[in-house]
Design a protein around this motif. Sequence first.
Motif, PDB file in Angstrom:
ATOM      1  N   THR A  56      -7.415   2.226  -7.739  1.00 30.41           N
ATOM      2  CA  THR A  56      -8.180   2.891  -6.682  1.00 30.41           C
ATOM      3  C   THR A  56      -7.922   4.393  -6.704  1.00 30.41           C
ATOM      4  N   GLY A  57      -6.625   4.747  -6.799  1.00 27.78           N
ATOM      5  CA  GLY A  57      -6.259   6.165  -6.841  1.00 27.78           C
ATOM      6  C   GLY A  57      -6.933   6.882  -8.008  1.00 27.78           C
ATOM      7  N   ASN A  83      -7.406  15.723  -2.721  1.00 27.01           N
ATOM      8  CA  ASN A  83      -7.281  14.270  -2.796  1.00 27.01           C
ATOM      9  C   ASN A  83      -6.245  13.794  -1.785  1.00 27.01           C
ATOM     10  N   VAL A 117     -11.604  14.115  -1.715  1.00 27.54           N
ATOM     11  CA  VAL A 117     -11.484  12.664  -1.580  1.00 27.54           C
ATOM     12  C   VAL A 117     -10.667  12.336  -0.337  1.00 27.54           C
ATOM     13  N   ALA A 158      -4.186  -0.815  -6.292  1.00 22.11           N
ATOM     14  CA  ALA A 158      -4.048   0.434  -5.532  1.00 22.11           C
ATOM     15  C   ALA A 158      -4.001   1.616  -6.491  1.00 22.11           C
ATOM     16  N   MET A 159      -3.301   1.464  -7.612  1.00 24.87           N
ATOM     17  CA  MET A 159      -3.256   2.554  -8.598  1.00 24.87           C
ATOM     18  C   MET A 159      -4.640   2.796  -9.187  1.00 24.87           C
ATOM     19  N   LEU A 182      -9.452   8.795   1.633  1.00 25.61           N
ATOM     20  CA  LEU A 182      -9.512   7.336   1.682  1.00 25.61           C
ATOM     21  C   LEU A 182      -8.401   6.798   2.577  1.00 25.61           C
ATOM     22  N   PHE A 209      -4.924  10.326   0.502  1.00 27.21           N
ATOM     23  CA  PHE A 209      -4.927   8.892   0.834  1.00 27.21           C
ATOM     24  C   PHE A 209      -3.922   8.703   1.964  1.00 27.21           C
ATOM     25  N   MET A 264      -1.850   4.499  -4.597  1.00 21.76           N
ATOM     26  CA  MET A 264      -3.059   5.300  -4.812  1.00 21.76           C
ATOM     27  C   MET A 264      -2.637   6.714  -5.202  1.00 21.76           C
ATOM     28  N   VAL A 284     -10.274   9.738  -7.694  1.00 25.50           N
ATOM     29  CA  VAL A 284     -10.159  11.148  -8.081  1.00 25.50           C
ATOM     30  C   VAL A 284     -10.805  11.432  -9.437  1.00 25.50           C
TER      31      VAL A 284
END
Lengths: 247, 356
Positions: free
Chosen positions: A77-78, B23, B49, A74-75, B51, B25, B62, A82
């Motif tokens: 992905t983050g 950004n 972004v 998940a990190m 998501l 999420f 994320m 970006v």
Amino acid sequence: MGKIFQKPEALSDTITHYCPGCTHGVAHRLIAEVIDELGIHGRTVGIAPVGCAVLMYNYFTCDFQEAAHGRAPAMATGIKRVRPDLMVFTYQGDGDLASIGLSEIVHAANRGEKFTTIFINNAVYGMTGGQMAPTTMPDQRTTTSPFGRKPSEVGMPIRMAELLASLETPGYIVRQTLVKPKYVTRAKKAIKKAFMYQMENRCFSMVELLSTCPTNWGMTPVAATKWVEEKMMPYYRLGEFKTPEDD
Amino acid sequence: MSKVLMKGNEAIGEAAIRAGSLNYFAYPITPQSEVAEYLSRRMPEVGGVFLQGESEVAVSYMIFGAAACGERVFTTSSSPGISLMSEGISYITAAECPAVFVNIMRGGPGLGGILPSQADYFQATKGGGHGDYRLLVMAPASVQEAVEMVMQAFVLAEKYLNPVMILGDGLIGQMMEPVEFPEHLKVEPSNKDGWATSGMDTRKSSHRNLVKTLYLDPGELNAHNLKLKAKYERMQREEIRYETYNLNGDYEILIVSYGTMSRVCRTAIDNLKESGLEVGMIRPQHLFPFPGQAINDAAAKKGCRAVLSVEMSMGQMVEDVERSVIGKCPVHWYGKCGGEVPTPEEVMGEIRKIIE
């Protein structure tokens, strides 16, 4: 005469804290060599797991984040969403990736996130002292399966490479091991290929590496190496399970 | 700029974009899914972004990954979702990364309900996740204020290198109100070269950055916690925000209330004034840091007979009110927590009961 063998620049001078016979050090070196060879040191971010490799950033010289248990995908992905220009890899053990972080790895792979996961499978929880993992072999004794893993009670070991390869989304999924020089050479090739797919913005990539844990297995390093070949490799087949060219 | 009529949830999404946070999420949950729906259309328009993560747990990481790269990032959720994100929030706070979390509160505990609530006061102001940490918590009472607070939240998160939470009850997200958007935020995230894992090529120094939360050495961990503590103490010195209502003249009762509930209390105060009963109010705009001194001063004022904490919970903020009043006068609580907002009449009835 020039140097023919040296420490990769991506590795630091820190003295290892890993146990004798553990293959983490080999895996670290292979990753560092690939970072050097691809010339990506200045734009690489590694993500350290919770487990024996939690301090792996001490051995690397590039930017690093430290994840919570299971959450590295998940990190990653983050970061990639970006900053798609960064090269990102997670480094995870079997408890981390196949148990508590199963959801994160499956969904990251299924979304086709453009990062690389190095999955260290040594069939046991290492840092917490050798408890049973989802990858523990049938009848394997651990501190929480003192009579051996009973598949009738806790199921069979999860084959993560096969599981992720079953996803329809294109990816590069491969399993190798680190217990003999010939395998190490193949593992290095797989890691490099995984990073190159990421560099080309092609797909998610995971390299599973069958590894040893002599300390928690209660074996000598040599016996542990043999155990991987005799017990793990017949169940965890080596090879490429999926490449983006498949589709 | 002219006013537009907008639903709170959509205005919150737009405000973040205007604050330069491109950004986002998130994971869907009622009553704030409109933020994600709005941003799924809007982010592609601004090159941002969007998501949808697989869970709130994943979303919080994320956010962590992106924030640790020094990028402006945020998420929105509602109570049960914030519980799941609390693990990540603890890590982000420990790692000293800026990020904005919006909680449009619904009723709890458990699944609770989907109607407005303020029952996450403890979770937001006292922790929620593990360890010694605090969030700067902002509590809007209107859509306009929500917009302004969301934009300011990014500035504060970057000032303190700490997550900021917008704590709004369900009404703030669901109601439509006229809103005027401030100018786009011009402040760029600064000083991130020293800590953000943005890739060594992006920085002048050859120093690598490491974002971590593990301190195995007890002395180091204690020092780290002292550093965080100093930051929260600085917030207490510099970030206390509150609004007063009918507090200039004499009053017999002091109300402390925040968010939508404070608007109901205003009506109750106006109605009681007509019948000759004076009631004052302090509305905390920031819940952490809490305006304890202001409440203490107002409770100590001659003629003030009691303090009443009015909140859509079973009595959470009242604990902070009690420790602020420190016995200057009796402290009472009134509230509801099933999703119904107490009416002005109910608040007035409670005040009359105290007077008698």
